[in-house]
Design a protein around this motif. Structure first.
Motif, mmCIF file in Angstrom:
data_model
loop_
_atom_site.group_PDB
_atom_site.id
_atom_site.type_symbol
_atom_site.label_atom_id
_atom_site.label_comp_id
_atom_site.label_asym_id
_atom_site.label_seq_id
_atom_site.Cartn_x
_atom_site.Cartn_y
_atom_site.Cartn_z
ATOM 1 N N ARG A 39 0.736 -1.121 0.215
ATOM 2 C CA ARG A 39 -0.042 -0.317 -0.122
ATOM 3 C C ARG A 39 1.003 1.372 0.355
ATOM 4 N N TRP A 42 -0.366 3.243 -2.679
ATOM 5 C CA TRP A 42 -1.533 3.497 -3.406
ATOM 6 C C TRP A 42 -1.889 4.654 -2.848
ATOM 7 N N SER A 43 -2.946 4.790 -3.932
ATOM 8 C CA SER A 43 -3.909 6.196 -3.864
ATOM 9 C C SER A 43 -5.203 6.465 -4.378
ATOM 10 N N PRO A 44 -5.644 6.762 -3.299
ATOM 11 C CA PRO A 44 -7.515 6.472 -3.692
ATOM 12 C C PRO A 44 -8.185 7.355 -4.954
ATOM 13 N N SER A 45 -7.259 8.129 -5.679
ATOM 14 C CA SER A 45 -7.387 8.845 -6.683
ATOM 15 C C SER A 45 -6.135 9.015 -6.761
ATOM 16 N N THR A 50 0.633 9.198 -2.256
ATOM 17 C CA THR A 50 0.330 7.970 -1.567
ATOM 18 C C THR A 50 0.947 8.355 0.354
ATOM 19 N N TYR A 156 -6.457 8.072 7.916
ATOM 20 C CA TYR A 156 -7.536 7.879 7.159
ATOM 21 C C TYR A 156 -7.308 7.327 5.797
ATOM 22 N N LEU A 157 -6.195 7.043 5.098
ATOM 23 C CA LEU A 157 -6.148 5.618 4.389
ATOM 24 C C LEU A 157 -6.462 4.696 4.352
ATOM 25 N N ILE A 160 -9.378 3.259 4.666
ATOM 26 C CA ILE A 160 -9.579 2.772 2.910
ATOM 27 C C ILE A 160 -9.420 1.152 2.971
ATOM 28 N N TRP A 161 -9.138 0.788 2.959
ATOM 29 C CA TRP A 161 -8.038 -0.385 2.697
ATOM 30 C C TRP A 161 -8.657 -1.679 4.041
#
Length: 171
Positions: A39, A42-45, A50, A156-157, A160-161
């Motif tokens: 992760r 990894w980025s949500p958008s 990241t 927060y990230l 998300i996972w």
């Protein structure tokens, strides 16, 4: 007599800033420990940083904060949009967890050394910044506030996972 009071007050402000900066660094890096290897990038958008970039950005920003605390001018482009882009991109090229952690560790040590050299006379100044002049006492607090804010982004990230455990370390 007044000079001694000013020196004592300056010493207290410096000690508080150093303590807050060290706590924020510990919090950021403790939270970062719980980001799995798969992760890190990894980025949500497409526009969001990241986890690796967030931490490396803190290292790059800390280097700039240390320069301000030492009384050095920031090498910023005069165009506000270019300055904002430069700030945002800080740390983006960092490739590994170790590199990101090292940048935060080293730059935080630079901040602590810069704070150790602060004088009562400097505390009453207002150094220039991309936002205009800011009181030096604000600059003394910015590294801790900045790292803590980005640590919360990592929190927060992680949610998300599916990691909803609270990893914060505030000692």
């Amino acid at each position: 007599m007044n000079d001694r009071r000013d020196d004592r007050s300056a010493a207290e402000l410096i000690a508080q800033a150093k303590e807050a900066t060290a706590r924020a660094k510990a919090d950021l890096l403790k939270t970062f420990e719980f980001v799995p290897e798969d992760r890190l990038a990894w980025s949500p958008s497409p526009t969001a940083r990241t986890p690796l970039w967030i931490v490396a950005h803190c290292g790059a920003s800390n280097a700039a904060f240390a320069a301000i605390l030492r009384g050095e001018p920031l090498p910023m482009p005069p165009d506000p949009a270019e300055a904002a882009a430069l700030i945002r991109a800080g740390g983006r090229e960092t490739a590994t967890r170790l590199e990101a952690v090292r940048s935060v560790e080293d730059s935080t040590a630079d901040i602590i050394r810069a704070l150790d050299a602060v004088t009562a006379a400097r505390i009453v100044t207002s150094p220039e910044s991309p936002l205009g002049p800011l009181p030096f006492t604000v600059w003394m607090q910015v590294p801790a506030i900045h790292m803590m804010g980005h640590a919360r982004q990592l929190d927060y990230l992680q949610t998300i996972w599916g990691d909803v455990d609270y990893h914060t370390q505030i000692a």
